[in-house]
Design an enzyme around this catalytic site. Structure first.
Site, PDB file in Angstrom:
ATOM      1  N   TYR A  18     111.757 -67.926 -28.672  1.00 15.08           N
ATOM      2  CA  TYR A  18     111.558 -67.083 -29.857  1.00 15.08           C
ATOM      3  C   TYR A  18     112.495 -67.483 -31.006  1.00 15.08           C
ATOM      4  CZ  TYR A  18     108.010 -64.623 -27.420  1.00 15.08           C
ATOM      5  OH  TYR A  18     106.837 -64.365 -26.763  1.00 15.08           O
ATOM      6  N   VAL A  28     102.576 -62.437 -35.139  1.00  7.81           N
ATOM      7  CA  VAL A  28     103.883 -61.776 -35.144  1.00  7.81           C
ATOM      8  C   VAL A  28     104.692 -62.180 -36.370  1.00  7.81           C
ATOM      9  CG1 VAL A  28     103.915 -61.469 -32.641  1.00  7.81           C
ATOM     10  CG2 VAL A  28     104.881 -63.560 -33.613  1.00  7.81           C
ATOM     11  N   ASP A  29     104.158 -63.088 -37.191  1.00  7.37           N
ATOM     12  CA  ASP A  29     104.863 -63.438 -38.433  1.00  7.37           C
ATOM     13  C   ASP A  29     104.669 -62.315 -39.451  1.00  7.37           C
ATOM     14  OD1 ASP A  29     102.487 -63.900 -40.182  1.00  7.37           O
ATOM     15  OD2 ASP A  29     102.074 -65.547 -38.800  1.00  7.37           O
ATOM     16  N   HIS A  85     100.658 -57.266 -31.414  1.00  3.51           N
ATOM     17  CA  HIS A  85     101.472 -58.066 -30.490  1.00  3.51           C
ATOM     18  C   HIS A  85     102.948 -58.100 -30.879  1.00  3.51           C
ATOM     19  CE1 HIS A  85      97.716 -60.457 -28.932  1.00  3.51           C
ATOM     20  NE2 HIS A  85      97.792 -59.234 -28.450  1.00  3.51           N
ATOM     21  N   GLU A 141      86.295 -72.886 -35.831  1.00  2.00           N
ATOM     22  CA  GLU A 141      85.275 -73.200 -34.819  1.00  2.00           C
ATOM     23  C   GLU A 141      84.809 -71.900 -34.174  1.00  2.00           C
ATOM     24  OE1 GLU A 141      87.358 -75.620 -31.950  1.00  2.00           O
ATOM     25  OE2 GLU A 141      89.074 -74.274 -32.073  1.00  2.00           O
TER      26      GLU A 141
HETATM   27  P1  OAD Z   1      94.574 -69.196 -30.790  1.00  2.00           P
HETATM   28  O1  OAD Z   1      95.543 -70.301 -30.959  1.00  2.00           O
HETATM   29  O2  OAD Z   1      94.079 -68.900 -29.439  1.00  2.00           O
HETATM   30  O3  OAD Z   1      93.294 -69.448 -31.717  1.00  2.00           O
HETATM   31  C1  OAD Z   1      93.426 -69.785 -33.056  1.00  2.00           C
HETATM   32  C2  OAD Z   1      92.041 -69.907 -33.653  1.00  2.00           C
HETATM   33  O4  OAD Z   1      92.188 -70.186 -35.035  1.00  2.00           O
HETATM   34  C3  OAD Z   1      91.193 -71.032 -33.064  1.00  2.00           C
HETATM   35  O5  OAD Z   1      89.911 -70.536 -32.752  1.00  2.00           O
HETATM   36  C4  OAD Z   1      91.097 -72.064 -34.199  1.00  2.00           C
HETATM   37  O6  OAD Z   1      89.824 -72.683 -34.254  1.00  2.00           O
HETATM   38  C5  OAD Z   1      91.278 -71.200 -35.415  1.00  2.00           C
HETATM   39  N1  OAD Z   1      91.876 -71.876 -36.585  1.00  2.00           N
HETATM   40  C6  OAD Z   1      92.800 -72.870 -36.603  1.00  2.00           C
HETATM   41  N2  OAD Z   1      93.122 -73.184 -37.882  1.00  2.00           N
HETATM   42  C7  OAD Z   1      92.406 -72.363 -38.672  1.00  2.00           C
HETATM   43  C8  OAD Z   1      92.294 -72.170 -40.077  1.00  2.00           C
HETATM   44  N3  OAD Z   1      93.013 -72.883 -40.941  1.00  2.00           N
HETATM   45  N4  OAD Z   1      91.451 -71.227 -40.522  1.00  2.00           N
HETATM   46  C9  OAD Z   1      90.695 -70.483 -39.668  1.00  2.00           C
HETATM   47  N5  OAD Z   1      90.754 -70.619 -38.334  1.00  2.00           N
HETATM   48  C10 OAD Z   1      91.589 -71.547 -37.841  1.00  2.00           C
HETATM   49  O7  OAD Z   1      95.241 -67.893 -31.470  1.00  2.00           O
HETATM   50  P2  OAD Z   1      94.881 -66.357 -31.291  1.00  2.00           P
HETATM   51  O8  OAD Z   1      93.452 -66.157 -30.987  1.00  2.00           O
HETATM   52  O9  OAD Z   1      95.469 -65.643 -32.433  1.00  2.00           O
HETATM   53  O10 OAD Z   1      99.567 -63.572 -27.949  1.00  2.00           O
HETATM   54  O11 OAD Z   1      95.728 -66.013 -29.999  1.00  2.00           O
HETATM   55  C11 OAD Z   1      95.736 -64.700 -29.534  1.00  2.00           C
HETATM   56  C12 OAD Z   1      97.024 -64.435 -28.806  1.00  2.00           C
HETATM   57  O12 OAD Z   1      97.244 -65.435 -27.817  1.00  2.00           O
HETATM   58  C13 OAD Z   1      98.267 -64.545 -29.675  1.00  2.00           C
HETATM   59  O13 OAD Z   1      98.511 -63.382 -30.421  1.00  2.00           O
HETATM   60  C14 OAD Z   1      99.345 -64.790 -28.672  1.00  2.00           C
HETATM   61  C15 OAD Z   1      98.636 -65.846 -27.857  1.00  2.00           C
HETATM   62  O14 OAD Z   1      99.077 -66.042 -26.577  1.00  2.00           O
HETATM   63  C16 OAD Z   1     100.774 -63.280 -27.464  1.00  2.00           C
HETATM   64  O15 OAD Z   1     101.731 -64.032 -27.545  1.00  2.00           O
HETATM   65  C17 OAD Z   1     100.828 -61.957 -26.789  1.00  2.00           C
END
Ligand code: OAD
Length: 233
Positions: free
Chosen positions: A59, A96-97, A112, A207
């Site tokens: 972190y 979390v930002d 989160h 995607e």
């Molecule tokens: P992920 O990293 O799983 O997914 C990010 C998504 O953003 C993907 O589907 C990418 O295609 C998309 N992406 C990337 N760049 C982008 C852009 N410029 N514009 C639009 N989309 C874009 O992240 P989260 O789904 O947020 O939890 O992950 C959910 C949770 O999993 C997080 O909050 C964290 C993690 O483990 C905890 O830590 C509890």
């Protein structure tokens, strides 16, 4: 442009993709954080009990990366839209930002947790603002009660924050928009299915998410480019 009526209530769910254009890595992409770290070693209650130093190291790294980051057009569009719609817009983020707040959003629900807050792992002391980073072998902080100070983050195996408020807002919304989230982490991954049939469900991201079948509309592209075309607030 997304056609909205004056009575629509919007629920936005944002994920790591929204902050990607601000230089904060996502979790599951090619350079995603979970390619280099094991969740169970750095982001779980078990990890905290076993090796709190390793958890703080992770972190601290994330605080260093997020500290200089600035909001991008996606964050600004959502802040301007909130100004216009007021309580007809609910912003729930898995991030979390603090980039939504930096852009001017006033009512962000961080399900989160928040990277720049810490709390005691023993007592009920209110989570407090904290930007400290720990370079090992630093002494890890303890609260007055003797408990350890931990990041104010929802780890795997813990309950996300503010779920009652979130589900009330889901039940009231007429348009649900998920932005930049891969649709694999529960409970957020099920929000679209929860409202589907009663509310429009829109996805914006680079995607298709894993839960794409829960969406009635999908706009593929970068959040900072697509959101301003859908909502000129
Ligand atoms: P992920 O990293 O799983 O997914 C990010 C998504 O953003 C993907 O589907 C990418 O295609 C998309 N992406 C990337 N760049 C982008 C852009 N410029 N514009 C639009 N989309 C874009 O992240 P989260 O789904 O947020 O939890 O992950 C959910 C949770 O999993 C997080 O909050 C964290 C993690 O483990 C905890 O830590 C509890």
């Amino acid at each position: 442009m997304l056609a909205l009526s004056p009575t629509d209530r919007l629920f936005f769910l944002t994920g790591a993709g929204v902050s990607a254009e601000s230089g904060i890595p996502t979790f599951r992409g090619v350079n995603g954080l979970w390619r280099n770290y094991r969740i169970e070693e750095v982001a779980s209650p078990h990890a905290w009990r076993r090796d709190p130093r390793l958890v703080w190291e992770f972190y601290s790294m994330r605080r260093r990366v997020a500290a200089p980051a600035k909001p991008n057009p996606a964050h600004f569009v959502l802040a301007k839209l909130e100004q216009k719609l007021q309580d007809r817009l609910f912003l729930c983020t898995q991030n979390v930002d603090d980039l939504h707040e930096q852009a001017g959003s006033m009512r962000v629900v961080h399900m989160h947790g928040e990277l720049f807050k810490s709390r005691c792992d023993r007592c009920t002391r209110t989570p407090f603002h904290d930007t400290t980073t720990y370079d090992l072998p630093a002494e890890l902080p303890r609260g007055d009660c003797g408990g350890r100070i931990r990041p104010h983050i929802c780890w795997f195996g813990e309950m996300p924050f503010e779920l009652d408020r979130i589900f009330r807002a889901l039940d009231e919304c007429t348009v649900f928009i998920a932005v930049g989230t891969s649709g694999v982490v529960e409970p957020a991954a099920s929000f679209a299915a929860h409202v589907r049939g009663r509310a429009r469900t829109v996805y914006v991201g680079e995607e298709e998410p894993a839960n794409v079948s829960a969406f009635t509309e999908c706009h593929l592209g970068r959040a900072g480019e697509v959101l301003p075309t859908l909502f000129c607030a």
